[in-house]
Design a protein around this motif. Structure first.
Motif, PDB file in Angstrom:
ATOM      1  N   LYS A 106       0.740  -1.259   0.145  1.00 40.67           N
ATOM      2  CA  LYS A 106       0.046   0.105   0.088  1.00 40.67           C
ATOM      3  C   LYS A 106       0.826   1.179   0.015  1.00 40.67           C
ATOM      4  O   LYS A 106       0.492   2.216  -0.484  1.00 40.67           O
ATOM      5  CB  LYS A 106      -0.801  -0.046   1.045  1.00 40.67           C
ATOM      6  CG  LYS A 106      -2.200  -0.861   0.912  1.00 40.67           C
ATOM      7  CD  LYS A 106      -3.197  -0.940   2.307  1.00 40.67           C
ATOM      8  CE  LYS A 106      -4.118  -2.118   1.753  1.00 40.67           C
ATOM      9  NZ  LYS A 106      -4.999  -2.246   3.115  1.00 40.67           N
ATOM     10  N   ASP A 107       1.853   1.236   1.037  1.00 41.82           N
ATOM     11  CA  ASP A 107       2.937   2.307   0.572  1.00 41.82           C
ATOM     12  C   ASP A 107       3.897   2.306  -0.470  1.00 41.82           C
ATOM     13  O   ASP A 107       4.177   0.945  -0.745  1.00 41.82           O
ATOM     14  CB  ASP A 107       3.608   2.558   2.253  1.00 41.82           C
ATOM     15  CG  ASP A 107       4.430   1.648   2.557  1.00 41.82           C
ATOM     16  OD1 ASP A 107       5.310   0.879   1.699  1.00 41.82           O
ATOM     17  OD2 ASP A 107       4.548   1.183   3.714  1.00 41.82           O
ATOM     18  N   GLN A 108       4.441   3.132  -0.783  1.00 43.61           N
ATOM     19  CA  GLN A 108       5.576   3.136  -2.111  1.00 43.61           C
ATOM     20  C   GLN A 108       6.716   2.878  -1.624  1.00 43.61           C
ATOM     21  O   GLN A 108       7.740   3.852  -2.249  1.00 43.61           O
ATOM     22  CB  GLN A 108       5.111   4.287  -3.083  1.00 43.61           C
ATOM     23  CG  GLN A 108       3.875   3.968  -3.929  1.00 43.61           C
ATOM     24  CD  GLN A 108       3.649   2.597  -4.477  1.00 43.61           C
ATOM     25  OE1 GLN A 108       4.462   2.152  -5.342  1.00 43.61           O
ATOM     26  NE2 GLN A 108       2.564   1.862  -4.129  1.00 43.61           N
ATOM     27  N   THR A 109       7.166   2.187  -0.614  1.00 44.06           N
ATOM     28  CA  THR A 109       8.716   2.116  -0.032  1.00 44.06           C
ATOM     29  C   THR A 109       9.360   1.579  -1.441  1.00 44.06           C
ATOM     30  O   THR A 109       8.782   0.571  -2.025  1.00 44.06           O
ATOM     31  CB  THR A 109       8.515   1.027   1.041  1.00 44.06           C
ATOM     32  OG1 THR A 109       8.090   1.546   1.953  1.00 44.06           O
ATOM     33  CG2 THR A 109      10.057   1.025   1.735  1.00 44.06           C
ATOM     34  N   PRO A 110      10.445   2.155  -1.999  1.00 44.95           N
ATOM     35  CA  PRO A 110      11.313   1.660  -2.798  1.00 44.95           C
ATOM     36  C   PRO A 110      12.087   0.302  -2.459  1.00 44.95           C
ATOM     37  O   PRO A 110      13.362   0.326  -2.255  1.00 44.95           O
ATOM     38  CB  PRO A 110      12.297   2.934  -3.289  1.00 44.95           C
ATOM     39  CG  PRO A 110      12.231   3.516  -1.933  1.00 44.95           C
ATOM     40  CD  PRO A 110      11.124   3.378  -1.334  1.00 44.95           C
ATOM     41  N   LEU A 111      11.304  -0.678  -2.132  1.00 41.14           N
ATOM     42  CA  LEU A 111      11.735  -2.050  -1.766  1.00 41.14           C
ATOM     43  C   LEU A 111      13.053  -2.415  -2.711  1.00 41.14           C
ATOM     44  O   LEU A 111      13.893  -2.974  -2.042  1.00 41.14           O
ATOM     45  CB  LEU A 111      10.964  -3.149  -1.456  1.00 41.14           C
ATOM     46  CG  LEU A 111      10.216  -3.090  -0.082  1.00 41.14           C
ATOM     47  CD1 LEU A 111       9.214  -4.368  -0.023  1.00 41.14           C
ATOM     48  CD2 LEU A 111      11.341  -3.052   1.044  1.00 41.14           C
ATOM     49  N   PHE A 112      12.868  -2.319  -3.643  1.00 39.73           N
ATOM     50  CA  PHE A 112      13.631  -2.973  -4.609  1.00 39.73           C
ATOM     51  C   PHE A 112      15.136  -2.192  -4.496  1.00 39.73           C
ATOM     52  O   PHE A 112      16.362  -3.033  -4.362  1.00 39.73           O
ATOM     53  CB  PHE A 112      13.362  -3.008  -6.121  1.00 39.73           C
ATOM     54  CG  PHE A 112      14.223  -3.668  -6.920  1.00 39.73           C
ATOM     55  CD1 PHE A 112      14.377  -5.322  -6.942  1.00 39.73           C
ATOM     56  CD2 PHE A 112      15.327  -3.073  -7.884  1.00 39.73           C
ATOM     57  CE1 PHE A 112      15.255  -5.898  -7.894  1.00 39.73           C
ATOM     58  CE2 PHE A 112      15.960  -3.818  -8.797  1.00 39.73           C
ATOM     59  CZ  PHE A 112      16.152  -5.148  -8.680  1.00 39.73           C
ATOM     60  N   GLU A 113      15.099  -1.129  -4.534  1.00 39.55           N
ATOM     61  CA  GLU A 113      16.167  -0.250  -4.215  1.00 39.55           C
ATOM     62  C   GLU A 113      17.021  -0.597  -2.779  1.00 39.55           C
ATOM     63  O   GLU A 113      18.233  -0.674  -2.535  1.00 39.55           O
ATOM     64  CB  GLU A 113      16.084   1.184  -4.188  1.00 39.55           C
ATOM     65  CG  GLU A 113      15.959   1.722  -6.022  1.00 39.55           C
ATOM     66  CD  GLU A 113      15.942   2.985  -6.088  1.00 39.55           C
ATOM     67  OE1 GLU A 113      16.616   3.837  -5.291  1.00 39.55           O
ATOM     68  OE2 GLU A 113      15.457   3.482  -7.037  1.00 39.55           O
ATOM     69  N   LYS A 114      16.149  -0.754  -1.960  1.00 30.90           N
ATOM     70  CA  LYS A 114      16.530  -1.121  -0.591  1.00 30.90           C
ATOM     71  C   LYS A 114      17.021  -2.571  -0.528  1.00 30.90           C
ATOM     72  O   LYS A 114      18.141  -2.503   0.352  1.00 30.90           O
ATOM     73  CB  LYS A 114      15.432  -0.822   0.411  1.00 30.90           C
ATOM     74  CG  LYS A 114      14.999   0.513   0.764  1.00 30.90           C
ATOM     75  CD  LYS A 114      13.975   0.551   1.875  1.00 30.90           C
ATOM     76  CE  LYS A 114      13.732   1.751   2.424  1.00 30.90           C
ATOM     77  NZ  LYS A 114      14.789   2.575   3.010  1.00 30.90           N
ATOM     78  N   GLY A 115      16.660  -3.287  -1.187  1.00 25.76           N
ATOM     79  CA  GLY A 115      16.943  -4.703  -1.328  1.00 25.76           C
ATOM     80  C   GLY A 115      18.458  -4.605  -1.980  1.00 25.76           C
ATOM     81  O   GLY A 115      19.578  -5.264  -1.729  1.00 25.76           O
ATOM     82  N   LEU A 116      18.708  -3.831  -2.986  1.00 28.64           N
ATOM     83  CA  LEU A 116      19.996  -3.804  -3.743  1.00 28.64           C
ATOM     84  C   LEU A 116      20.963  -2.928  -2.805  1.00 28.64           C
ATOM     85  O   LEU A 116      22.213  -3.474  -2.544  1.00 28.64           O
ATOM     86  CB  LEU A 116      19.959  -2.847  -4.948  1.00 28.64           C
ATOM     87  CG  LEU A 116      19.213  -3.492  -6.011  1.00 28.64           C
ATOM     88  CD1 LEU A 116      19.356  -2.262  -7.267  1.00 28.64           C
ATOM     89  CD2 LEU A 116      19.780  -4.738  -6.656  1.00 28.64           C
TER      90      LEU A 116
END
Length: 430
Positions: A106-116
């Motif tokens: 629901k929130d747009q946390t940039p998870l992929f970038e945080k994963g990188l």
């Protein structure tokens, strides 16, 4: 399907990193995997095995198990794991990160970038000071690996398989487990592990895979931005049966305290992954012993009750098949003769066409199921490193479907039984 030859450069894109992205809407997660490949070497396998575990335990930013785990939980329960394996003539460290795809939050946390960012921290900022890994973590991982490898002594199935490899391959590192050997653990130090780590970053061939609902070009660009990985050539050398001087097949009988005899056989195919006969290898294995519908399962286990367990498995990348079975100690000769007899029937073409068609259906079904697991997709993608041109799913399924009765017979006739290894009950001195 064209196989690469030893002196060919592997990557299709010259002087570029091997990054493969598979966009798919099948999963609500994104999986990022790095594979670091070095030549199989007795001297380095154990150290690399320990290193693979250290890298995913703590980093400079998250220097304790607790801090590292807390950070993963903040990324909506991201999951990191690592393992080592053998691939062709390479020792591979695989590190994977699985995280929720931000499109489904629901929130747009940039998870992929945080994963990188997390991955960059794991690879570039491990818990190292003064060019040494953390002593406590190193001691713990050495202890865990020692216990794991020593426990195998009690696993007679595992030991008898390793013994088969020992007699079949002699001193070649292929005979050993990718996880290493107890004898080398004491040589591993916090300082030596740092050198292993540096070698991994600087010398290993690195392949990167991403599977998930992502934009291919954007992901390629992000990985290049986050990681300073130098392109490398992927070079192959041949894994061959070392004991060339022995009569075929060589037979070794050893004694131990076992409840049932372990009867194992090693076969050498005339072809391997990338060769035209590869698909016949896969089909033959399923027909012979690689599935409950196979002749070994039905003849040796079900009809004649000679084996408690029996199956065949292949290392198609190197062109080998292994038959592994547990049999009554007083029946291993009969079981051995029956397995060889069933193999010879294939050489004579004494099998039903419906068994051939059933094997193809089983293989295609298994292949389609593997597309439901990101890890399996990545392993399949990684196999393409060995080919001049990537193999598509339709090419694979088409290759299996085209295997004819004559193909299976020709393969069986050219296949050699190299080694028979039996571990059975001993006398009073065993």
């Amino acid at each position: 399907m064209k196989v690469r030859h030893d002196n060919l450069k592997i990557d299709k894109q010259k002087n570029d990193l091997h990054i493969k992205v598979m966009p798919t809407t099948k999963f609500k997660t994104t999986t990022i995997t790095f594979k670091f490949m070095a030549p199989l070497d007795n001297e380095t396998m154990t150290s690399r095995s320990i290193l693979s575990k250290l890298l995913v335990r703590a980093t400079k930013q998250w220097p304790t198990d607790k801090a590292f785990t807390r950070h993963l939980s903040q990324l909506y329960g991201a999951y990191v794991n690592s393992f080592v394996s053998k691939f062709k003539d390479k020792h591979v460290i695989t590190i994977s990160l699985e995280l929720v795809n931000e499109r489904y939050l629901k929130d747009q946390t940039p998870l992929f970038e945080k994963g990188l960012e997390l991955f960059r921290e794991i690879l570039c900022n491990p818990l190292v000071s003064n060019e040494c890994f953390d002593e406590t973590f190193v001691a713990q991982e050495k202890s865990l690996l020692t216990k794991k490898l020593e426990a195998m002594v009690d696993n007679k199935s595992q030991i008898s398989f390793l013994n088969l490899l020992k007699y079949m391959f002699g001193d070649q590192p292929y005979r050993h487990l990718a996880t290493g050997q107890v004898a080398y653990i004491s040589d591993v130090t916090p300082e030596s592990l740092y050198h292993t780590y540096q070698s991994m970053l600087q010398d290993d061939y690195c392949a990167v895979y991403v599977v998930g609902n992502v934009d291919e070009e954007a992901v390629q660009s992000q990985i290049r931005t986050y990681f300073e990985l130098k392109p490398k050539q992927f070079k192959l050398s041949q894994v061959t049966a070392a004991q060339q001087g022995h009569n075929l097949p060589q037979e070794i009988v050893e004694e131990d305290e076992v409840d049932q005899a372990k009867l194992n056989m090693g076969f050498k195919f005339p072809a391997q992954y990338g060769d035209p006969q590869y698909f016949a290898i896969v089909v033959f294995n399923i027909m012979f012993g690689g599935d409950p519908s196979s002749v070994l399962f039905n003849e040796v286990r079900e009809k004649q009750s000679l084996a408690y367990s029996i199956h065949s498995q292949i290392d198609a990348k190197n062109g080998y098949m292994f038959v592994l079975s547990g049999v009554s100690a007083d029946k291993y000769e009969t079981a051995k003769d029956t397995i060889i007899s069933e193999f010879e029937k294939f050489q004579k073409g004494e099998f039903d066409n419906d068994k051939l068609e059933l094997a193809k259906k089983v293989i295609i079904s298994q292949r389609q199921e593997s597309q439901d697991r990101p890890k399996s997709i990545i392993e399949i993608l990684n196999n393409n490193i060995l080919l001049e041109e990537d193999m598509s799913e339709s090419s694979y399924i088409g290759g299996i479907q085209q295997v004819s009765r004559e193909d299976v017979i020709a393969l069986a006739q050219e296949t050699i039984l190299d080694t028979i290894y039996i571990l059975t009950k001993g006398g009073s001195n065993s």
